[in-house]
Design a protein around this motif. Structure first.
Motif, PDB file in Angstrom:
ATOM      1  N   LEU A  60       0.854  -1.193   0.000  1.00 12.87           N
ATOM      2  CA  LEU A  60       0.000   0.000   0.000  1.00 12.87           C
ATOM      3  C   LEU A  60       0.887   1.238   0.000  1.00 12.87           C
ATOM      4  CD1 LEU A  60      -2.579  -0.979   2.762  1.00 12.87           C
ATOM      5  CD2 LEU A  60      -2.909  -1.055   0.290  1.00 12.87           C
ATOM      6  N   ILE A  61       0.570   2.178  -0.866  1.00 12.36           N
ATOM      7  CA  ILE A  61       1.324   3.431  -0.912  1.00 12.36           C
ATOM      8  C   ILE A  61       0.481   4.508  -0.251  1.00 12.36           C
ATOM      9  CG2 ILE A  61       2.335   5.185  -2.401  1.00 12.36           C
ATOM     10  CD1 ILE A  61       2.966   2.896  -4.372  1.00 12.36           C
ATOM     11  N   SER A  87       8.237   1.899   4.909  1.00 13.55           N
ATOM     12  CA  SER A  87       9.466   2.497   4.414  1.00 13.55           C
ATOM     13  C   SER A  87       9.111   3.826   3.763  1.00 13.55           C
ATOM     14  CB  SER A  87      10.148   1.577   3.397  1.00 13.55           C
ATOM     15  OG  SER A  87      11.325   2.172   2.919  1.00 13.55           O
ATOM     16  N   THR A  88       9.999   4.793   3.913  1.00 19.25           N
ATOM     17  CA  THR A  88       9.778   6.117   3.326  1.00 19.25           C
ATOM     18  C   THR A  88      10.153   6.087   1.850  1.00 19.25           C
ATOM     19  OG1 THR A  88      10.260   7.140   5.448  1.00 19.25           O
ATOM     20  CG2 THR A  88      10.377   8.559   3.512  1.00 19.25           C
ATOM     21  N   TYR A 102      13.051  -0.442  -3.968  1.00 20.74           N
ATOM     22  CA  TYR A 102      13.819  -0.442  -2.724  1.00 20.74           C
ATOM     23  C   TYR A 102      12.892  -0.229  -1.531  1.00 20.74           C
ATOM     24  CZ  TYR A 102      16.878   0.985   1.029  1.00 20.74           C
ATOM     25  OH  TYR A 102      17.489   1.086   2.238  1.00 20.74           O
ATOM     26  N   GLY A 103      11.932   0.684  -1.674  1.00 17.12           N
ATOM     27  CA  GLY A 103      10.995   0.968  -0.597  1.00 17.12           C
ATOM     28  C   GLY A 103      10.169  -0.251  -0.219  1.00 17.12           C
ATOM     29  N   ASP A 110      11.126  -4.728   7.228  1.00 16.92           N
ATOM     30  CA  ASP A 110      10.564  -4.167   8.452  1.00 16.92           C
ATOM     31  C   ASP A 110       9.400  -5.036   8.939  1.00 16.92           C
ATOM     32  OD1 ASP A 110      10.468  -2.154  10.484  1.00 16.92           O
ATOM     33  OD2 ASP A 110       8.798  -1.200   9.438  1.00 16.92           O
ATOM     34  N   ALA A 111       8.594  -5.532   8.009  1.00 14.20           N
ATOM     35  CA  ALA A 111       7.467  -6.404   8.366  1.00 14.20           C
ATOM     36  C   ALA A 111       7.972  -7.731   8.942  1.00 14.20           C
ATOM     37  CB  ALA A 111       6.584  -6.653   7.144  1.00 14.20           C
ATOM     38  N   LEU A 112       9.057  -8.271   8.382  1.00 16.16           N
ATOM     39  CA  LEU A 112       9.633  -9.512   8.918  1.00 16.16           C
ATOM     40  C   LEU A 112      10.133  -9.289  10.340  1.00 16.16           C
ATOM     41  CD1 LEU A 112      10.549 -12.455   8.701  1.00 16.16           C
ATOM     42  CD2 LEU A 112      12.667 -11.621   7.659  1.00 16.16           C
TER      43      LEU A 112
END
Length: 180
Positions: A60-61, A87-88, A102-103, A110-112
């Protein structure tokens, strides 16, 4: 599922990580994290072929915050935990996203990490690092029992984290009403 197999795997997964793998989020933040690669190594070591990771749905963005969100599921034997990662994104003045791949990859990592946290992996490291950084420079950097001032072992820190006990006690001095 064999409960003893699950317990054996969890014992390995919840072991403290070497202190050198714990990273500070950035120079302004007090937060710490363990890189996703270290969690993956530990999953391989402790669970071998009994673990899997997959991304649920599409990323989702969030245009308002220039972030991408990823939700994933970590499965160990028959037990699943979801993780959410962000991620930004870098966006040009014209609104074009520069680093989408990359994001998404960073958000998945981060989810892992988040899913591993739901399995209580890394708790003793992150608790110890947070406690150490918040304490004054004059204090000893190890975790001490509140009652007898004995240095707590990794097993004792894991026990406290597993039982969601935030106050530092050695096993001998934990008040009975703290143990669930």
């Amino acid at each position: 599922m064999s409960q003893s197999l699950y317990n054996n795997i969890m014992e390995i997964l919840r072991k403290p990580f070497p202190p050198e793998v714990v990273q500070q989020r950035n120079h302004k933040s007090k937060g710490f994290y363990i890189p996703a690669e270290e969690y993956e190594k530990r999953l391989e070591e402790g669970a071998g072929s009994y673990w899997s990771w997959y991304i649920k749905g599409e990323p989702l963005i969030h245009k308002a915050t220039n972030e991408v969100q990823v939700v994933g599921t970590l499965r160990i034997l028959e037990t699943e935990r979801e993780g959410i990662g962000f991620s930004t994104l870098q966006v040009t003045p014209e609104g074009k996203i520069v680093n989408l791949r990359y994001g998404i990859r960073a958000a998945a990592q981060d989810a892992l990490r988040d899913a591993c946290d739901h399995f209580q992996m890394g708790w003793s490291n992150l608790r110890t690092n947070s406690s150490n950084k918040e304490s004054s420079k004059n204090e000893e950097s190890s975790s001490l029992c509140m009652k007898c001032k004995k240095t707590l072992s990794g097993d004792e820190l894991n026990f406290l984290a597993t039982n969601k006990i935030k106050l530092l006690y050695c096993k001998e001095h934990i008040p009975n009403h703290f143990i669930k």
